[in-house]
Design an enzyme around this catalytic site. Structure first.
Site, mmCIF file in Angstrom:
data_model
loop_
_atom_site.group_PDB
_atom_site.id
_atom_site.type_symbol
_atom_site.label_atom_id
_atom_site.label_comp_id
_atom_site.label_asym_id
_atom_site.label_seq_id
_atom_site.Cartn_x
_atom_site.Cartn_y
_atom_site.Cartn_z
ATOM 1 N N LEU A 2 -6.820 9.343 5.970
ATOM 2 C CA LEU A 2 -8.010 8.513 6.185
ATOM 3 C C LEU A 2 -8.555 7.934 4.880
ATOM 4 C CD1 LEU A 2 -10.079 7.424 8.199
ATOM 5 C CD2 LEU A 2 -11.318 9.586 8.021
ATOM 6 N N HIS B 220 0.862 -1.193 0.000
ATOM 7 C CA HIS B 220 0.000 0.000 0.000
ATOM 8 C C HIS B 220 0.891 1.234 0.000
ATOM 9 C CE1 HIS B 220 -3.774 -2.186 0.396
ATOM 10 N NE2 HIS B 220 -2.973 -3.106 0.903
ATOM 11 N N ARG C 118 -8.156 -5.161 2.876
ATOM 12 C CA ARG C 118 -7.574 -6.096 3.854
ATOM 13 C C ARG C 118 -8.533 -6.576 4.931
ATOM 14 N NH1 ARG C 118 -3.405 -7.923 0.852
ATOM 15 N NH2 ARG C 118 -2.241 -6.196 -0.019
ATOM 16 N N GLU D 196 10.668 1.832 9.072
ATOM 17 C CA GLU D 196 10.733 0.460 9.589
ATOM 18 C C GLU D 196 12.010 0.221 10.374
ATOM 19 O OE1 GLU D 196 10.536 -2.552 6.548
ATOM 20 O OE2 GLU D 196 10.634 -4.171 8.020
ATOM 21 N N HIS E 199 -9.168 2.717 2.015
ATOM 22 C CA HIS E 199 -8.893 1.846 0.853
ATOM 23 C C HIS E 199 -8.143 0.586 1.326
ATOM 24 C CE1 HIS E 199 -7.934 0.645 -3.211
ATOM 25 N NE2 HIS E 199 -6.651 0.610 -2.903
HETATM 26 C C1 LIG Z 1 -6.712 -10.310 -1.893
HETATM 27 C C2 LIG Z 1 -5.495 -9.714 -2.514
HETATM 28 C C3 LIG Z 1 -4.663 -10.490 -3.302
HETATM 29 C C4 LIG Z 1 -3.521 -9.941 -3.890
HETATM 30 N N1 LIG Z 1 -2.703 -10.729 -4.644
HETATM 31 C C5 LIG Z 1 -1.582 -10.223 -5.188
HETATM 32 C C6 LIG Z 1 -0.690 -11.039 -5.972
HETATM 33 O O1 LIG Z 1 -0.949 -12.198 -6.192
HETATM 34 N N2 LIG Z 1 0.438 -10.476 -6.457
HETATM 35 C C7 LIG Z 1 0.739 -9.160 -6.245
HETATM 36 O O2 LIG Z 1 1.791 -8.712 -6.726
HETATM 37 N N3 LIG Z 1 -0.069 -8.367 -5.505
HETATM 38 C C8 LIG Z 1 -1.205 -8.856 -4.980
HETATM 39 N N4 LIG Z 1 -2.021 -8.054 -4.224
HETATM 40 C C9 LIG Z 1 -1.631 -6.664 -4.013
HETATM 41 C C10 LIG Z 1 -2.492 -5.706 -4.886
HETATM 42 O O3 LIG Z 1 -2.304 -5.945 -6.261
HETATM 43 C C11 LIG Z 1 -2.123 -4.258 -4.577
HETATM 44 O O4 LIG Z 1 -0.790 -4.009 -4.927
HETATM 45 C C12 LIG Z 1 -2.280 -3.910 -3.101
HETATM 46 O O5 LIG Z 1 -3.496 -4.391 -2.613
HETATM 47 C C13 LIG Z 1 -2.238 -2.399 -2.919
HETATM 48 O O6 LIG Z 1 -3.401 -1.869 -3.503
HETATM 49 P P1 LIG Z 1 -3.424 -0.427 -4.164
HETATM 50 O O7 LIG Z 1 -2.382 -0.327 -5.220
HETATM 51 O O8 LIG Z 1 -4.829 -0.172 -4.605
HETATM 52 O O9 LIG Z 1 -3.106 0.464 -2.875
HETATM 53 P P2 LIG Z 1 -2.122 1.702 -2.657
HETATM 54 O O10 LIG Z 1 -0.737 1.391 -3.097
HETATM 55 O O11 LIG Z 1 -2.356 2.131 -1.258
HETATM 56 O O12 LIG Z 1 -2.685 2.778 -3.619
HETATM 57 C C14 LIG Z 1 -3.958 3.356 -3.389
HETATM 58 C C15 LIG Z 1 -4.460 3.857 -4.711
HETATM 59 O O13 LIG Z 1 -3.593 4.894 -5.152
HETATM 60 C C16 LIG Z 1 -3.432 4.796 -6.547
HETATM 61 N N5 LIG Z 1 -2.006 4.550 -6.859
HETATM 62 C C17 LIG Z 1 -1.015 4.329 -5.970
HETATM 63 N N6 LIG Z 1 0.145 4.187 -6.607
HETATM 64 C C18 LIG Z 1 -0.111 4.293 -7.920
HETATM 65 C C19 LIG Z 1 0.653 4.209 -9.100
HETATM 66 N N7 LIG Z 1 1.959 4.023 -9.081
HETATM 67 N N8 LIG Z 1 0.035 4.358 -10.283
HETATM 68 C C20 LIG Z 1 -1.281 4.555 -10.361
HETATM 69 N N9 LIG Z 1 -2.083 4.644 -9.259
HETATM 70 C C21 LIG Z 1 -1.504 4.519 -8.080
HETATM 71 C C22 LIG Z 1 -4.348 3.683 -7.048
HETATM 72 O O14 LIG Z 1 -5.606 4.210 -7.353
HETATM 73 C C23 LIG Z 1 -4.473 2.827 -5.833
HETATM 74 O O15 LIG Z 1 -5.650 2.023 -5.809
HETATM 75 C C24 LIG Z 1 -3.185 -8.579 -3.655
HETATM 76 C C25 LIG Z 1 -4.028 -7.801 -2.855
HETATM 77 C C26 LIG Z 1 -5.161 -8.339 -2.278
HETATM 78 C C27 LIG Z 1 -6.045 -7.480 -1.420
#
Ligand SMILES: Cc1cc2nc3c(=O)[nH]c(=O)nc-3n(C[C@H](O)[C@H](O)[C@H](O)COP(=O)(O)OP(=O)(O)OC[C@H]3O[C@@H](n4cnc5c(N)ncnc54)[C@H](O)[C@@H]3O)c2cc1C
Length: 301
Positions: free
Chosen positions: A183, A82, A193, A89, A188
């Site tokens: 928030l 995320h 999660r 860390e 999200h």
């Molecule tokens: C049930 C589940 C299974 C999953 N399985 C896998 C898997 O098998 N392999 C794997 O690699 N990952 C996996 N993931 C991880 C998933 O693909 C996402 O990377 C992770 O959930 C973070 O989501 P996000 O990018 O929406 O969130 P965040 O990184 O918090 O981003 C929030 C939002 O900001 C925007 N954003 C952030 N960064 C960018 C960017 N660089 N470009 C464009 N928009 C951006 C997007 O709208 C995004 O939704 C899994 C996740 C879940 C919940």
């Protein structure tokens, strides 16, 4: 709520270190001109629900939360995906890693789900007399964790750098971090999660964080729960079928919608959602395309 460490798993925790903003601040950011306390609580609720439903997200970004978390590395690997949070860390290059590994009791080894290839369902029998019963797996886990830590310790005693000595520590070892996020992005995170398809370990952390958010921002949490977390999207076909269903057998719809607490505006929007098919033809006209050079042509004067 601040500085209370909520236990998660065997040695993990979530603690809120700091937070900024409230439901009223979200309302204030959205309205800009209204001062605190000049409006009724129901107005705050209606506005926040409106913002959530229409994905007017920036007012939610006005609130920030900072957590101190301790999480096993395999779970942290999912957490850190995320990208919208700020993270600091524990450095295992700089400091020694304490021997703190997440352990799985003999009755809690989950079985592979045959339908959802990423998931689990049910548990391995603890004492089935088999070669790989839960008890044996837990004994092996204890042995492996200890052995990896003994190797780590020997490397440190031999003077090996911490950055290299750590390389064979197991994924079950805990790390600690400060994690700060607004928030909007936190909701999200929770939306992904807290779902039942998220891995159980990270879901346990997300559920604790959700509890903290619910206490700090009750109106926002309720709106998120209604309009995001439990909300579903429908395809055009499903939508059509729902409309038929409603028109044929579902009389007394408005009274029922009111009885479950929807405002007039929410009912109107719901009716619109159920009765309008938002069809748009996105077919592109290839013939309307030009060459790049066409954009650089000078007009004849
Ligand atoms: C049930 C589940 C299974 C999953 N399985 C896998 C898997 O098998 N392999 C794997 O690699 N990952 C996996 N993931 C991880 C998933 O693909 C996402 O990377 C992770 O959930 C973070 O989501 P996000 O990018 O929406 O969130 P965040 O990184 O918090 O981003 C929030 C939002 O900001 C925007 N954003 C952030 N960064 C960018 C960017 N660089 N470009 C464009 N928009 C951006 C997007 O709208 C995004 O939704 C899994 C996740 C879940 C919940």
């Amino acid at each position: 709520m601040k500085n209370k460490y909520f236990p998660v798993l065997d040695y993990g925790f979530v603690a809120l270190k700091d937070s900024m903003g409230s439901d009223e601040d979200i309302e204030q950011a959205a309205r800009i001109s209204y001062g605190k306390g000049t409006r009724k609580k129901s107005d705050t609720r209606n506005l926040i629900r409106y913002l959530m439903r229409h994905k007017h997200t920036s007012p939610f970004e006005m609130c920030e939360l900072k957590f101190h978390v301790r999480v096993p590395m395999d779970c942290w690997r999912q957490w850190i995906r995320h990208r919208t949070a700020s993270v600091n860390e524990y450095s295992s290059r700089y400091s020694e890693v304490p021997f703190l590994c997440q352990k799985t009791p003999a009755n809690l080894w989950r079985l592979q789900n045959v339908v959802n290839k990423q998931g689990s369902s049910g548990y391995l029998v603890e004492e089935n007399g088999g070669e790989f019963c839960g008890k044996v797996l837990t004994e092996e886990e204890t042995y492996l964790q200890k052995l990896s830590y003994i190797c780590y310790d020997h490397r440190l005693k031999a003077g090996v750098a911490r950055e290299q000595a750590r390389k064979d520590l197991p994924l079950s070892i805990y790390t600690e971090a400060f994690w700060k996020i607004d928030l909007h992005n936190l909701l999200h995170f929770l939306n992904l999660r807290c779902q039942t398809n998220a891995q159980e370990e990270i879901r346990k952390y997300a559920n604790v964080i959700a509890g903290i958010v619910k206490k700090l921002y009750p109106i926002t949490f309720e709106a998120w729960y209604d309009y995001t977390f439990t909300a579903k999207t429908f395809t055009q076909t499903e939508f059509y079928l729902m409309r038929i269903y409603r028109e044929q057998i579902y009389e007394g719809f408005e009274a029922e919608a009111r009885s479950v607490g929807l405002s007039s505006r929410e009912i109107d929007e719901l009716v619109e959602k159920l009765t309008t098919v938002n069809y748009q033809d996105f077919t592109i006209n290839i013939d309307s395309a030009k060459d790049y050079a066409d954009f650089n042509k000078k007009e004849e004067v």
